[in-house]
Design a protein around this motif. Structure first.
Motif, PDB file in Angstrom:
ATOM      1  N   GLN A 163      -2.541   1.332  -6.074  1.00  0.00           N
ATOM      2  CA  GLN A 163      -3.659   2.280  -6.056  1.00  0.00           C
ATOM      3  C   GLN A 163      -4.251   2.390  -7.455  1.00  0.00           C
ATOM      4  O   GLN A 163      -3.580   2.829  -8.389  1.00  0.00           O
ATOM      5  N   HIS A 193       1.377   5.671  -8.457  1.00  0.00           N
ATOM      6  CA  HIS A 193       0.120   5.246  -7.824  1.00  0.00           C
ATOM      7  C   HIS A 193      -0.133   3.762  -8.088  1.00  0.00           C
ATOM      8  O   HIS A 193      -0.485   3.007  -7.167  1.00  0.00           O
ATOM      9  N   GLN A 199       0.827  -1.201   0.000  1.00  0.00           N
ATOM     10  CA  GLN A 199       0.000   0.000   0.000  1.00  0.00           C
ATOM     11  C   GLN A 199       0.866   1.258   0.000  1.00  0.00           C
ATOM     12  O   GLN A 199       1.573   1.545   0.963  1.00  0.00           O
TER      13      GLN A 199
END
Length: 428
Positions: free
Chosen positions: A400, A395, A242
């Motif tokens: 993400q 990202h 993450q």
């Protein structure tokens, strides 16, 4: 008799690539001014995509570069990365990224040395010459360089390849601001000044090189961990979590393993980084940042002595890289985050196009500014797009993707890989 004298400020990969390319033209006098006592590069691994390899080969550097890498270039479709979710006790391979053409990987100082070795003797090099500012005489077509040691030099064209904290960029934008203010364009004058400083991306990178034999010894001492040793012919692995990704691949013909761990805090993008931009740290900080990650990555990190921590900044995009007979190149123009593996490559593209235009038989002292504007107009869209795509990759590499919960929807992780493929298709 040279048609004009070019001064290259900054002897990194972009600056030396420009000097090598310009030196192909015997009617251009080239001087390189480097702030340090010798040419040197900070950082570790760099990537070279097929489009950049074509330039390096055209400049005659392919044989020398082939000697410092065990990976051979190809334009066929090849495996480029294995994406692996690693922020858990047992990692999960979820995507094999394939690209058209090899992403060649080098140790940055090795590439710099190849450029140095290909500088002809007639290219003058000057060390311990840190630029403070410059002044232009548009009527005479000259640029006077003022260095921090009090010395001065004169050229007809100044190329600012002096990095993300560029003195050339600063002077250029101050001069543009003064010109705008003198014409009553006060808002524009203020905007120029606001574009001088780079901005923090919210990303911190931990970088290190691990001797391959050290990781092999660790594996031999811990056979139960089943650690994979990066090989020159194996597909590099990107360990993902993450807002975190760790890139691991071999360089220097397999003698070293390049490790880059990128930690993003999107909510801090655009804020001021609270500390030194580059700092050597104790490895405990890096290990703590990856607590709970899978054993294979932990083993690689355990083999690092003292990593460096980098606050990743990017240059604010400009509408023009030119003012008079001065232009920007490389990081001074478009410093970017590293997730596109294209920072050095973009500087080489700058250098090649600029040298090609300046070396053209119709280019002369009287029309240098027009030629520089052609260079700027052609390169800005490409370099700016690369900056934006690199942020997007950051990202994706941090798991993400809009509409995807990567903490639960493991069966959809391949969508992240698909997004990266779409985002990297420009590099061919």
């Amino acid at each position: 008799m040279p048609k004009f004298h070019v001064a290259v400020c900054g002897g990194g990969i972009g600056g030396l690539a420009a000097a090598v390319a310009l030196s192909k033209y015997e009617d251009i006098e080239v001087s390189v001014f480097e702030a340090a006592k010798e040419f040197s590069e900070v950082g570790a691994g760099i990537g070279v995509w097929p489009r950049v390899w074509k330039i390096l080969a055209y400049l005659g550097l392919d044989d020398d570069l082939a000697r410092i890498s065990a990976t051979k270039p190809t334009h066929d479709e090849v495996d480029t990365f294995i994406f692996r979710k690693a922020d858990q006790p047992e990692g999960l391979d979820f995507y094999k990224l394939r690209s058209k053409g090899t992403l060649l990987r080098y140790h940055r100082p090795d590439v710099l040395q190849v450029l140095i070795d290909n500088l002809p003797a007639r290219c003058k090099t000057h060390f311990n010459r840190r630029l403070m500012t410059y002044m232009q005489d548009t009527k005479q077509g000259t640029v006077e360089l003022l260095f921090t040691d009090g010395t001065k030099e004169t050229c007809n064209l100044l190329i600012g390849s002096d990095g993300i904290k560029s003195a050339v960029r600063k002077t250029m934008l101050i001069d543009k601001s003064k010109a705008a203010a003198s014409q009553g364009r006060l808002k524009e004058a203020e905007e120029f000044l606001n574009l001088i400083e780079p901005t923090w991306t919210g990303i911190v990178a931990y970088r290190a090189l691990v001797p391959t034999e050290r990781l092999q010894a660790y594996k031999d001492a811990h056979p139960e961990l089943n650690i994979r040793i990066p090989q020159t012919k194996s597909t590099p692995i990107m360990y993902m979590g993450q807002h975190v990704n760790v890139v691991v691949y071999p360089i220097s013909s397999g003698k070293l393993i390049n490790v880059g761990a990128f930690h993003a805090k999107p909510h801090l993008e655009g804020t001021t980084f609270p500390g030194l931009w580059v700092e050597t740290i104790a490895n405990d900080e890096l290990l703590a940042a990856h607590e709970g990650w899978e054993p294979e990555l932990q083993a690689i990190l355990q083999c690092i002595d003292r990593p460096s921590r980098w606050a990743i900044h990017m240059a604010q995009p400009l509408k023009s890289w030119v003012h008079g007979n001065v232009c920007l190149l490389g990081d001074s123009a478009h410093a970017t985050s590293p997730q596109q593996a294209s920072g050095a490559g973009q500087a080489i593209e700058d250098a090649f196009l600029l040298a090609t235009l300046l070396g053209h038989r119709l280019t002369r002292l009287e029309n240098i500014n027009q030629v520089l504007n052609i260079y700027s107009d052609l390169r800005i869209p490409v370099a700016t797009e690369c900056q934006m795509r690199s942020l997007a990759n950051g990202h994706y590499f941090g798991l993400q993707l809009e509409g995807l919960d990567s903490t639960r929807e493991f069966d959809r992780l391949h969508e992240i890989g698909d997004a990266v493929v779409d985002n990297w298709n420009w590099s061919e």
